[in-house]
Design a protein around this motif. Structure first.
Motif, PDB file in Angstrom:
ATOM      1  N   SER A 165      37.215   5.296  24.087  1.00  0.00           N
ATOM      2  CA  SER A 165      37.758   4.227  24.934  1.00  0.00           C
ATOM      3  C   SER A 165      38.593   3.211  24.165  1.00  0.00           C
ATOM      4  N   HIS A 195      37.005  10.737  34.744  1.00  0.00           N
ATOM      5  CA  HIS A 195      37.578   9.830  33.741  1.00  0.00           C
ATOM      6  C   HIS A 195      37.902  10.593  32.465  1.00  0.00           C
ATOM      7  N   SER A 204      41.156   8.817  35.459  1.00  0.00           N
ATOM      8  CA  SER A 204      41.133   7.392  35.123  1.00  0.00           C
ATOM      9  C   SER A 204      40.911   7.203  33.629  1.00  0.00           C
ATOM     10  N   GLU A 258      36.485   4.173  31.749  1.00  0.00           N
ATOM     11  CA  GLU A 258      35.259   4.185  32.555  1.00  0.00           C
ATOM     12  C   GLU A 258      34.070   3.793  31.698  1.00  0.00           C
ATOM     13  N   CYS A 305      33.846   0.770  33.839  1.00  0.00           N
ATOM     14  CA  CYS A 305      34.672   1.191  34.981  1.00  0.00           C
ATOM     15  C   CYS A 305      35.882   0.278  35.182  1.00  0.00           C
ATOM     16  N   LEU A 346      39.661   2.161  36.433  1.00  0.00           N
ATOM     17  CA  LEU A 346      39.902   2.414  37.851  1.00  0.00           C
ATOM     18  C   LEU A 346      40.128   1.104  38.602  1.00  0.00           C
ATOM     19  N   GLU A 363      30.705  13.126  37.639  1.00  0.00           N
ATOM     20  CA  GLU A 363      29.787  12.780  36.544  1.00  0.00           C
ATOM     21  C   GLU A 363      28.642  13.808  36.486  1.00  0.00           C
ATOM     22  N   TYR A 419      30.959  -3.687  38.771  1.00  0.00           N
ATOM     23  CA  TYR A 419      31.381  -2.556  39.606  1.00  0.00           C
ATOM     24  C   TYR A 419      30.334  -2.328  40.689  1.00  0.00           C
ATOM     25  N   THR A 439      28.894   4.788  38.010  1.00  0.00           N
ATOM     26  CA  THR A 439      30.057   5.655  38.129  1.00  0.00           C
ATOM     27  C   THR A 439      31.174   4.891  38.858  1.00  0.00           C
ATOM     28  N   GLU A 440      32.308   5.555  38.999  1.00  0.00           N
ATOM     29  CA  GLU A 440      33.426   4.987  39.748  1.00  0.00           C
ATOM     30  C   GLU A 440      33.324   5.259  41.246  1.00  0.00           C
TER      31      GLU A 440
END
Length: 382
Positions: free
Chosen positions: A18, A69, A130, A133, A137, A140, A161, A299, A330-331
């Motif tokens: 990331s 992601h 995305s 994440e 998150c 997104l 996921e 989120y 999660t998203e």
């Protein structure tokens, strides 16, 4: 399966921790998709160093949306017995950073795209990739304003996921907070005359622990979760410059993860009341005592009724009768808040392999995901 493994090998080879750019992976995916007839839209982060991707193939209509992601967690400090960014296979397992979380699902998405390009689609296949994440998150969230008009209203969204191919219908929402505690500096020989910012911080931690006990005893309950109540967690405490100086600043970083039954606004209000209580206690010693609480990220959770049509639809696609709720975020909640019927379902085990050294996904799980993708293709071509 060979195609999916080949794609996974390429994806693992991109070091998309990331903290690093993901542009090379997105360029690969974009070329892969556009060369097969997909329309593709890059959604670039303001800094330009990262981007997401939306791609679509087929006629107008609702269709099915798949989302994954592209970033992975770091390997620093972990002891790997093989290269983390080179896919290797042994005893029916595919090793590499992100194989489970969640490049295995992304590889299956792209493999499906390859097959869909040669099929007569009656509904559109929609794909989202995305970034960021793994750091809350946030990617997104950055993408949503530009992504939402492109998505339309798919009848099913699957966020891939790792759930061991079970259909996950819920996870808790999360908020990340920072409390900055202000006091007065002074010589430690005269410490009682000054407001010690670390004392404000530790008293706040004690209040947060009390609030956690209240949430456990009197808050919402959902036995589908391993921890069936909302939680508060303090992750970092810092402050001070030297032993003989009373610290005038300290910082507490903490989070709460909430059930659908516990409104996040209510939890935040209780946290801020706790901060004001501690501040008032210490203000008797000096007017410099102050606690500033900042919620810097959040989120939404996911809470889908077992009777919702999307659940039975994805159970059929995944060939399972089970539903679960997962501990990790999660998203999926973002898509659900857009009114898109959404669940989480993907290959691999987060508890077993996610974020660990020598991360792997079993060939059996990847094959099960490919089989689900074949059924999705069947639905889109019927």
């Amino acid at each position: 399966m060979t195609t999916t493994k080949d794609i996974l090998s390429r994806l693992v080879g991109f070091d998309t921790v990331s903290s690093r750019p993901n542009l090379d992976l997105i360029a690969f995916a974009e070329d892969f998709l556009t060369s097969r007839g997909f329309s593709a839209h890059r959604i670039t982060k303001d800094t330009g160093e990262k981007c997401g991707l939306y791609a679509q193939l087929g006629p107008s209509g609702d269709g099915i949306l798949l989302s994954g992601h592209t970033d992975v967690v770091p390997v620093d400090g972990q002891v790997w017995t093989r290269s983390p960014f080179r896919l290797s296979e042994e005893d029916g397992k595919l090793f590499g950073r992100g194989t489970t979380d969640m490049k295995g699902f992304v590889a299956a998405m792209l493999s499906l795209a390859d097959r869909a390009a040669r099929a007569d689609l009656q509904e559109p296949l929609r794909l989202v990739l995305s970034y960021d994440e793994e750091v809350g998150c946030v990617g997104l969230q950055d993408m949503l304003a530009r992504l939402a008009p492109l998505l339309g209203q798919p009848r099913v969204c699957i966020v891939g996921e790792p759930t061991e191919m079970q259909v996950a219908i819920g996870h808790k929402g999360k908020a990340s907070l920072r409390a900055t505690c202000h006091g007065q500096s002074g010589h430690s020989a005269l410490a009682p005359n000054f407001v010690n910012a670390l004392y404000l911080a530790t008293d706040l931690v004690a209040e947060l622990r009390g609030l956690q006990a209240e949430l456990c005893e009197g808050g919402g309950r959902d036995p589908a979760y391993d921890i069936p109540y909302s939680t508060l967690h303090v992750g970092k405490l810092s402050g001070g410059t030297a032993l003989n100086i009373v610290p005038d600043r300290a910082e507490v970083t903490f989070e709460y993860r909430h059930l659908a039954a516990d409104r996040p606004a209510d939890i935040l209000a209780r946290i801020k009341r706790a901060g004001r209580k501690v501040q008032k206690m210490h203000a008797k010693l000096g007017s410099n005592a102050r606690i500033d609480i900042d919620q810097y990220n959040a989120y939404p959770g996911l809470d889908v009724a077992p009777s919702d049509l999307v659940v039975s639809d994805v159970q059929r696609l995944a060939q399972t009768n089970e539903t679960v709720k997962v501990a990790f975020g999660t998203e999926a909640g973002f898509f659900s808040e857009l009114g898109i019927p959404t669940v989480v379902c993907g290959p691999g085990s987060m508890a077993g392999q996610g974020h660990k050294a020598d991360e792997f996904i079993s060939c059996e799980q990847l094959a099960a995901c490919d089989a689900m993708m074949d059924r999705i293709l069947g639905e889109l071509t019927d």
